[in-house]
Design a protein around this motif. Structure first.
Motif, PDB file in Angstrom:
ATOM      1  N   ASN A 237      60.074  72.635  75.100  1.00  0.00           N
ATOM      2  CA  ASN A 237      60.695  73.517  74.257  1.00  0.00           C
ATOM      3  C   ASN A 237      60.010  74.044  73.084  1.00  0.00           C
ATOM      4  N   ARG A 238      58.923  73.915  72.936  1.00  0.00           N
ATOM      5  CA  ARG A 238      58.212  74.879  71.973  1.00  0.00           C
ATOM      6  C   ARG A 238      57.442  76.218  72.461  1.00  0.00           C
ATOM      7  N   PHE A 239      57.890  77.116  72.032  1.00  0.00           N
ATOM      8  CA  PHE A 239      57.370  78.340  72.738  1.00  0.00           C
ATOM      9  C   PHE A 239      56.306  78.843  72.235  1.00  0.00           C
ATOM     10  N   SER A 240      55.447  79.351  73.147  1.00  0.00           N
ATOM     11  CA  SER A 240      53.976  79.783  72.629  1.00  0.00           C
ATOM     12  C   SER A 240      54.178  81.204  72.031  1.00  0.00           C
ATOM     13  N   THR A 241      53.151  81.706  71.512  1.00  0.00           N
ATOM     14  CA  THR A 241      53.361  82.953  70.891  1.00  0.00           C
ATOM     15  C   THR A 241      53.431  84.158  72.037  1.00  0.00           C
ATOM     16  N   HIS A 242      52.616  83.799  73.225  1.00  0.00           N
ATOM     17  CA  HIS A 242      52.674  84.735  74.386  1.00  0.00           C
ATOM     18  C   HIS A 242      54.277  84.670  74.674  1.00  0.00           C
ATOM     19  N   SER A 243      54.938  83.917  74.311  1.00  0.00           N
ATOM     20  CA  SER A 243      56.338  83.839  74.898  1.00  0.00           C
ATOM     21  C   SER A 243      57.386  84.979  73.957  1.00  0.00           C
ATOM     22  N   TYR A 244      56.854  85.472  72.839  1.00  0.00           N
ATOM     23  CA  TYR A 244      57.386  86.564  72.044  1.00  0.00           C
ATOM     24  C   TYR A 244      56.805  87.782  72.294  1.00  0.00           C
ATOM     25  N   GLY A 245      55.762  88.101  73.117  1.00  0.00           N
ATOM     26  CA  GLY A 245      55.085  89.231  73.276  1.00  0.00           C
ATOM     27  C   GLY A 245      54.053  89.641  71.852  1.00  0.00           C
ATOM     28  N   LEU A 246      53.567  88.665  71.549  1.00  0.00           N
ATOM     29  CA  LEU A 246      52.989  88.494  70.109  1.00  0.00           C
ATOM     30  C   LEU A 246      51.512  88.078  70.397  1.00  0.00           C
ATOM     31  N   ALA A 247      51.049  88.140  71.554  1.00  0.00           N
ATOM     32  CA  ALA A 247      49.642  87.482  71.740  1.00  0.00           C
ATOM     33  C   ALA A 247      49.001  88.205  73.171  1.00  0.00           C
ATOM     34  N   VAL A 248      47.702  88.162  73.078  1.00  0.00           N
ATOM     35  CA  VAL A 248      47.076  88.726  74.311  1.00  0.00           C
ATOM     36  C   VAL A 248      45.932  87.795  74.604  1.00  0.00           C
ATOM     37  N   ASP A 249      45.571  87.569  75.853  1.00  0.00           N
ATOM     38  CA  ASP A 249      44.104  86.722  76.331  1.00  0.00           C
ATOM     39  C   ASP A 249      43.359  88.143  76.843  1.00  0.00           C
ATOM     40  N   LEU A 250      41.922  87.946  76.326  1.00  0.00           N
ATOM     41  CA  LEU A 250      41.208  88.996  76.652  1.00  0.00           C
ATOM     42  C   LEU A 250      39.780  88.182  77.068  1.00  0.00           C
ATOM     43  N   ASN A 251      39.099  89.053  77.926  1.00  0.00           N
ATOM     44  CA  ASN A 251      37.753  88.291  78.368  1.00  0.00           C
ATOM     45  C   ASN A 251      36.647  89.660  78.688  1.00  0.00           C
ATOM     46  N   ILE A 252      35.522  89.359  79.047  1.00  0.00           N
ATOM     47  CA  ILE A 252      34.447  90.434  79.250  1.00  0.00           C
ATOM     48  C   ILE A 252      34.214  90.405  80.631  1.00  0.00           C
ATOM     49  N   ASP A 253      34.471  91.425  81.126  1.00  0.00           N
ATOM     50  CA  ASP A 253      34.042  91.564  82.637  1.00  0.00           C
ATOM     51  C   ASP A 253      34.899  90.736  83.618  1.00  0.00           C
ATOM     52  N   GLY A 254      36.001  90.370  83.212  1.00  0.00           N
ATOM     53  CA  GLY A 254      36.853  89.408  83.913  1.00  0.00           C
ATOM     54  C   GLY A 254      36.363  88.077  84.296  1.00  0.00           C
ATOM     55  N   HIS A 255      35.307  87.561  83.294  1.00  0.00           N
ATOM     56  CA  HIS A 255      35.155  86.144  83.497  1.00  0.00           C
ATOM     57  C   HIS A 255      35.689  85.400  82.331  1.00  0.00           C
ATOM     58  N   LEU A 256      36.738  84.428  82.800  1.00  0.00           N
ATOM     59  CA  LEU A 256      37.595  83.822  81.690  1.00  0.00           C
ATOM     60  C   LEU A 256      36.784  82.661  81.073  1.00  0.00           C
ATOM     61  N   ASP A 257      37.165  82.516  79.649  1.00  0.00           N
ATOM     62  CA  ASP A 257      36.438  81.614  78.782  1.00  0.00           C
ATOM     63  C   ASP A 257      36.947  80.086  79.347  1.00  0.00           C
ATOM     64  N   THR A 258      36.039  79.236  79.013  1.00  0.00           N
ATOM     65  CA  THR A 258      36.468  77.664  79.316  1.00  0.00           C
ATOM     66  C   THR A 258      37.119  77.110  78.157  1.00  0.00           C
ATOM     67  N   PHE A 259      38.267  76.781  78.363  1.00  0.00           N
ATOM     68  CA  PHE A 259      39.312  76.221  77.365  1.00  0.00           C
ATOM     69  C   PHE A 259      38.446  74.869  76.483  1.00  0.00           C
ATOM     70  N   THR A 260      38.681  74.889  75.336  1.00  0.00           N
ATOM     71  CA  THR A 260      38.145  73.799  74.385  1.00  0.00           C
ATOM     72  C   THR A 260      36.876  73.212  74.582  1.00  0.00           C
ATOM     73  N   ASP A 261      35.873  74.290  75.214  1.00  0.00           N
ATOM     74  CA  ASP A 261      34.522  73.784  75.128  1.00  0.00           C
ATOM     75  C   ASP A 261      33.691  74.269  73.787  1.00  0.00           C
ATOM     76  N   GLY A 262      34.169  74.902  72.901  1.00  0.00           N
ATOM     77  CA  GLY A 262      33.498  75.342  71.831  1.00  0.00           C
ATOM     78  C   GLY A 262      32.634  76.429  71.865  1.00  0.00           C
ATOM     79  N   ARG A 263      32.600  76.900  72.939  1.00  0.00           N
ATOM     80  CA  ARG A 263      31.727  78.284  73.300  1.00  0.00           C
ATOM     81  C   ARG A 263      32.682  79.247  73.793  1.00  0.00           C
ATOM     82  N   THR A 264      32.129  80.672  73.577  1.00  0.00           N
ATOM     83  CA  THR A 264      32.758  81.773  73.928  1.00  0.00           C
ATOM     84  C   THR A 264      31.793  82.912  74.578  1.00  0.00           C
ATOM     85  N   GLN A 265      32.395  84.035  74.918  1.00  0.00           N
ATOM     86  CA  GLN A 265      31.553  85.042  75.411  1.00  0.00           C
ATOM     87  C   GLN A 265      31.213  85.842  74.138  1.00  0.00           C
TER      88      GLN A 265
END
Length: 277
Positions: A204-232
Motif C-alpha cells: 500500500n505504498r504507491f509508486s510515482t508511476h501510479s500517479y502518472g508522474l514517472a516514465v521509464d526510458l531506454n535506448i534502442d529497446g535495451h532495458l537497464d539492469t536494476f541496481t547494478d550501478g551501471r546504465t546506458q
C-alpha cells in the motif's frame, strides 16, 4: 577544405577513361599471350590487371558518391541547417553506436543535484491515493480527480499515459533533446509510464508511476539492469535535460534504477501552486 573530396573525385573521373584505355591496351590478350612475355612478367601483368579491375570499382563508387552530393557540390550557401543535416546523415558518426553502451554511473548519489523525490506519503497527502488498494501488478486508477487529468498521447519519440502537467513538461524535455542531439532523440524508447501498483517490496505504498508522474526510458529497446550501478550512455545524457525541467533520475536512488525518471517534489509543488493539479 570541404571542396577537396569533390575536386579529387572530379579529377579521377576525368582521368579514368584515358587510364582505362591505356592500361587495357597494355594488358590486351595479344600482349599477354605474346612469346616475348615470360612467366614472371605474366604474373606481374596479371597483378596489374587485378589493380585495374580494383580501380574500375573504386571509380564506380566515386561516381555514385558524386551523384549523391547536393547540386553544386557540398556548398549549402547561407543555410547551415541544411549542411548540418547533410553531414549528420552522410558523415561518419563515431558516437552514434555508443548511446546504448553500458557504463558506470559517475557520482551516482549526486546526480540529482538538489532535487528530491515526492515520497509516497507526500503524494498521497497532496493528490490522494490513486486507488484504495495496491498490489504488485498494474491496476486501473480509480481516483476520479486524478483520472480526469490523465492524458494518453504521443510525446516526442514515445507514447505515454501521464498527468497533463507531466506530459507538457516531458514535451519540453524531448524538444530540447531533439534540437541538441537528434541522433540520440531518434533512439529513445520507453518501458512504460502509468502503472498503478505498490512499490517493490512494500504494501500500500504507491509508486510515482501510479500517479502518472514517472516514465521509464531506454535506448534502442535495451532495458537497464536494476541496481547494478551501471546504465546506458544515452541515459546519462538524457538525465541533464530532465534535471533542467525538474525531474529526478532514478540512478541516484539507494536502489539504482537508471531507466526511471520522475517529477521532483519541487516541480510538483510548483504545479500545485499554479492550480495545474
Amino acid at each position: 577544405m570541404r571542396y577537396g573530396p569533390a575536386i579529387i573525385i572530379a579529377v579521377a573521373l576525368l582521368l579514368a577513361p584515358g587510364l582505362w584505355f591505356g592500361l587495357s591496351h597494355f594488358l590486351s590478350e595479344e600482349d599477354y599471350q605474346g612469346s616475348a612475355v615470360d612467366s614472371a612478367a605474366r604474373i606481374e601483368l596479371e597483378g596489374l590487371r587485378q589493380q585495374l579491375d580494383d580501380l574500375r570499382l573504386q571509380l564506380e563508387d566515386l561516381r555514385n558518391e558524386v551523384a549523391r552530393m547536393p547540386a553544386g557540390g557540398q556548398s549549402f550557401g547561407a543555410n547551415p541547417d541544411a549542411e548540418a543535416e547533410y553531414l549528420r546523415q552522410n558523415a561518419p558518426n563515431t558516437i552514434i553506436d555508443a548511446y546504448a553502451e553500458v557504463v558506470l554511473i559517475a557520482n551516482r548519489t549526486e546526480v540529482n543535484r538538489g532535487l528530491e523525490v515526492a515520497s509516497p506519503a507526500y503524494l498521497a497527502e497532496k493528490l490522494g491515493l490513486p486507488r484504495e488498494d495496491a498490489s504488485d501488478s498494474c491496476q486501473p486508477m480509480t481516483n476520479e480527480a486524478l483520472r480526469q487529468r490523465l492524458v494518453l498521447t504521443q510525446v516526442g519519440p514515445i507514447q505515454v499515459n501521464m498527468l497533463q502537467p507531466a506530459v507538457d513538461s516531458l514535451r519540453v524535455v524531448f524538444d530540447n533533446i531533439l534540437r541538441a542531439d537528434p541522433d540520440l532523440y531518434a533512439r529513445i524508447n520507453t518501458s512504460g509510464s502509468l502503472c498503478v501498483r505498490a512499490i517493490r517490496g512494500t504494501q500500500n505504498r504507491f509508486s510515482t508511476h501510479s500517479y502518472g508522474l514517472a516514465v521509464d526510458l531506454n535506448i534502442d529497446g535495451h532495458l537497464d539492469t536494476f541496481t547494478d550501478g551501471r546504465t546506458q550512455l544515452g541515459l546519462t545524457i538524457l538525465a541533464d535535460f530532465f534535471h533542467a525541467e525538474g525531474w529526478v533520475w532514478g540512478a541516484g536512488f539507494s536502489r539504482e534504477d537508471s531507466m526511471h525518471f520522475e517529477v521532483s517534489r519541487r516541480q510538483l509543488d510548483e504545479w500545485l501552486a499554479q492550480g495545474l493539479l
